[in-house]
Design an enzyme around this catalytic site. Structure first.
Site, mmCIF file in Angstrom:
data_model
loop_
_atom_site.group_PDB
_atom_site.id
_atom_site.type_symbol
_atom_site.label_atom_id
_atom_site.label_comp_id
_atom_site.label_asym_id
_atom_site.label_seq_id
_atom_site.Cartn_x
_atom_site.Cartn_y
_atom_site.Cartn_z
ATOM 1 N N GLY A 242 0.767 -1.235 0.000
ATOM 2 C CA GLY A 242 0.000 0.000 0.000
ATOM 3 C C GLY A 242 0.796 1.282 0.000
ATOM 4 N N GLU B 101 3.929 -6.656 2.042
ATOM 5 C CA GLU B 101 3.567 -7.060 0.676
ATOM 6 C C GLU B 101 3.594 -5.868 -0.289
ATOM 7 O OE1 GLU B 101 0.205 -10.455 1.770
ATOM 8 O OE2 GLU B 101 -0.427 -8.387 1.451
ATOM 9 N N ARG C 181 3.502 -1.621 -5.677
ATOM 10 C CA ARG C 181 3.734 -0.337 -6.337
ATOM 11 C C ARG C 181 5.046 0.314 -5.900
ATOM 12 N NH1 ARG C 181 -0.565 2.624 -8.204
ATOM 13 N NH2 ARG C 181 -1.955 1.487 -6.810
ATOM 14 N N ARG D 216 -4.755 2.617 -16.066
ATOM 15 C CA ARG D 216 -4.862 3.405 -14.834
ATOM 16 C C ARG D 216 -5.505 4.787 -15.038
ATOM 17 N NH1 ARG D 216 -1.238 4.989 -11.966
ATOM 18 N NH2 ARG D 216 -2.246 4.572 -9.990
ATOM 19 N N CYS E 284 -11.679 2.781 -29.102
ATOM 20 C CA CYS E 284 -12.971 3.413 -29.373
ATOM 21 C C CYS E 284 -13.763 3.638 -28.088
ATOM 22 C CB CYS E 284 -13.759 2.564 -30.351
ATOM 23 S SG CYS E 284 -12.840 2.327 -31.861
ATOM 24 N N TYR F 228 0.905 -2.076 -12.036
ATOM 25 C CA TYR F 228 -0.462 -2.115 -12.547
ATOM 26 C C TYR F 228 -0.518 -1.531 -13.962
ATOM 27 C CZ TYR F 228 -0.872 -2.940 -7.599
ATOM 28 O OH TYR F 228 -0.685 -3.454 -6.342
HETATM 29 N N1 PLP Z 1 -1.359 -7.123 -0.729
HETATM 30 C C1 PLP Z 1 -2.641 -7.250 -1.098
HETATM 31 C C2 PLP Z 1 -3.492 -8.249 -0.408
HETATM 32 C C3 PLP Z 1 -3.146 -6.481 -2.149
HETATM 33 O O1 PLP Z 1 -4.417 -6.617 -2.529
HETATM 34 C C4 PLP Z 1 -2.293 -5.549 -2.786
HETATM 35 C C5 PLP Z 1 -2.781 -4.694 -3.889
HETATM 36 O O2 PLP Z 1 -3.901 -4.499 -4.136
HETATM 37 C C6 PLP Z 1 -0.957 -5.464 -2.384
HETATM 38 C C7 PLP Z 1 -0.533 -6.255 -1.340
HETATM 39 C C8 PLP Z 1 0.010 -4.524 -3.041
HETATM 40 O O3 PLP Z 1 -0.351 -3.205 -2.864
HETATM 41 P P1 PLP Z 1 0.614 -2.053 -3.337
HETATM 42 O O4 PLP Z 1 0.936 -2.289 -4.756
HETATM 43 O O5 PLP Z 1 -0.147 -0.813 -3.116
HETATM 44 O O6 PLP Z 1 1.834 -2.116 -2.462
#
Ligand code: PLP
Length: 419
Positions: free
Chosen positions: A239, A273, A276, A312, A346, A375
């Protein structure tokens, strides 16, 4: 911050001219900087080194095998959300003991395959899912390890489509449901509950929402402790926000400083995790100007990349910087005008940038859509029967075609004509 920079007004990725790559591989083209990917991964690893967390790169953000391999080779685990992502993880020989699996809709075959592989754990998102995991594990006569994904009901102050930690969203379970699960653990045969997971959203620029969520989750951990329920893992999700425009997101160090004290107190093993944060600014989408079109209302720069290549802007109204590969264009042009950079799809929603002060480009000019590493390709589609772009990975002064452009046969390969 990233390894895309101008040398004599020509855009380079690390030590390679991006125009050279566009010439060789054509456009639209994704270009990734391996050094930037690793730099961001190591930044987060160092920031949290006091806790030696397991960093599971979020495969959904960029699932290119070479990106995954680069990270796995440097010790990363992987955060997956589907059987397809599990296959990718296995293709790069990721250690199953470093794979965590979220998703609100895991199917029985997906669950079975993940149990057979021996992944570290599932992040379970509902009571029913836990029941199915228990059922599959019992049939296989294997133990399934799980963490409960808590939905802490915290506003993340990001786009509503990437807000995942409020009760309005489909993700995770609330505290009361989690309580019920822990109190009835013995009903879930062949399941071992190892910890808690949270992921409150994406592109979060401040540590406040993370802290608020963690306070709630850690309060719950204390409550469980008092009930004699001990845990091993706390997975705090991804996140972390990045700079697309002029955001001033927390750095990895600032984020760590904010959350380390509370994480340390739990005494649990920590998982992050990030997706981005690692790859977002490590990739660009290179596109070519096809036409210029002035209407009485607007100037359109029509390029050869569209929402099928990078969704995006269309989906989230996301901002991506547009940089010409030859920056003399920006510096010398006297005819700057507010313009929309649009694709060939289109749909009126097919745009890469809106209302940007841009020079009059020549047809054939090359542009970089910055910050497209996360993404980007992973959300690309074949809409309008367009072939998905090629991907190139740059490593110093070398470059590798890590995914070829799809060919026209790819578009129809799985179809059968019935008249
Ligand atoms: N973990 C979970 C469960 C997610 O759904 C996501 C993204 O949606 C992420 C990690 C990665 O998030 P980010 O790319 O914002 O770090």
């Amino acid at each position: 911050m990233h390894d895309f920079h101008y040398v004599d007004n020509r855009l380079f990725c690390e030590d390679v001219s991006v125009a050279q790559l566009a010439k060789k591989f054509s456009t639209p083209l994704y270009v990734y900087s391996r050094r930037t990917v690793l730099d961001h991964y190591l930044k987060i690893k160092r920031a949290f080194s006091a806790l030696k967390p397991l960093i599971c790169f979020s495969v959904k953000s960029n699932s290119n095998l070479s990106i995954l391999k680069t990270l796995v080779a440097h010790g990363a685990g992987l955060d997956i959300v589907s059987g397809g992502e599990l296959r990718r993880a296995l293709r790069v020989k990721a250690d199953p003991k470093k794979i965590v699996y979220a998703s609100v809709g895991k199917t029985r075959p997906e669950i079975e395959e993940a149990i057979r592989c021996g992944i570290l754990f599932f992040n379970i998102e509902s009571l029913q899912e836990l029941g199915v995991i228990s059922e599959v594990a019992t049939r296989l006569k294997k133990e399934a390890r799980v963490c409960i994904r808590i939905n802490p009901d915290i506003e993340a102050y990001t786009h509503r489509y990437i807000t995942t930690g409020t009760l309005e969203s489909k993700f995770g379970v609330d505290f009361q449901t989690a309580r019920i699960i822990f109190l009835n653990q013995e009903n879930f045969k062949c399941v071992r509950i190892l910890g808690l997971h949270m992921h409150i959203g994406s592109q979060i620029t401040q540590s406040g929402p993370f802290l608020s969520a963690l306070k709630k989750v850690c309060g719950f951990i204390d409550e469980l402790k008092k009930m004699g329920i001990g845990l091993q893992w706390l997975n705090i999700g991804g996140g972390l926000g990045i700079i697309y425009r002029q955001e001033q997101p927390q750095t990895a160090d600032e984020y760590a400083r904010a959350v380390l004290p509370i994480l340390k107190k739990t005494g649990l093993k920590i998982i992050l995790e990030p997706g981005r944060f690692i790859v977002g600014n490590a990739g660009i989408l290179v596109t070519q100007v096809l036409y210029n079109k002035d209407t009485r209302a607007r100037r359109f720069v029509i390029v050869d990349a569209g929402m099928n290549d990078l969704v995006r802007p269309s989906l989230y109204d996301a901002y991506h910087e547009i940089c010409p590969l030859d920056n003399r264009r920006m510096l010398s042009s006297g005819s700057m005008k507010l313009s929309d950079v649009v694709g060939p799809i289109c749909e009126s929603g097919d745009f890469l940038a809106k209302d940007r002060l841009l020079p009059l480009f020549d047809n054939g000019d090359l542009l970089a859509v910055m910050g497209a590493g996360a993404y980007g390709f992973s959300m690309a589609s074949n809409y309008n029967s367009r072939r998905r772009p090629a991907e190139v990975l740059v490593k110093g002064n070398r470059y590798y075609l890590v995914r070829s452009r799809e060919d026209f046969d790819d578009l129809t390969r799985l179809e059968r004509i019935v008249g």
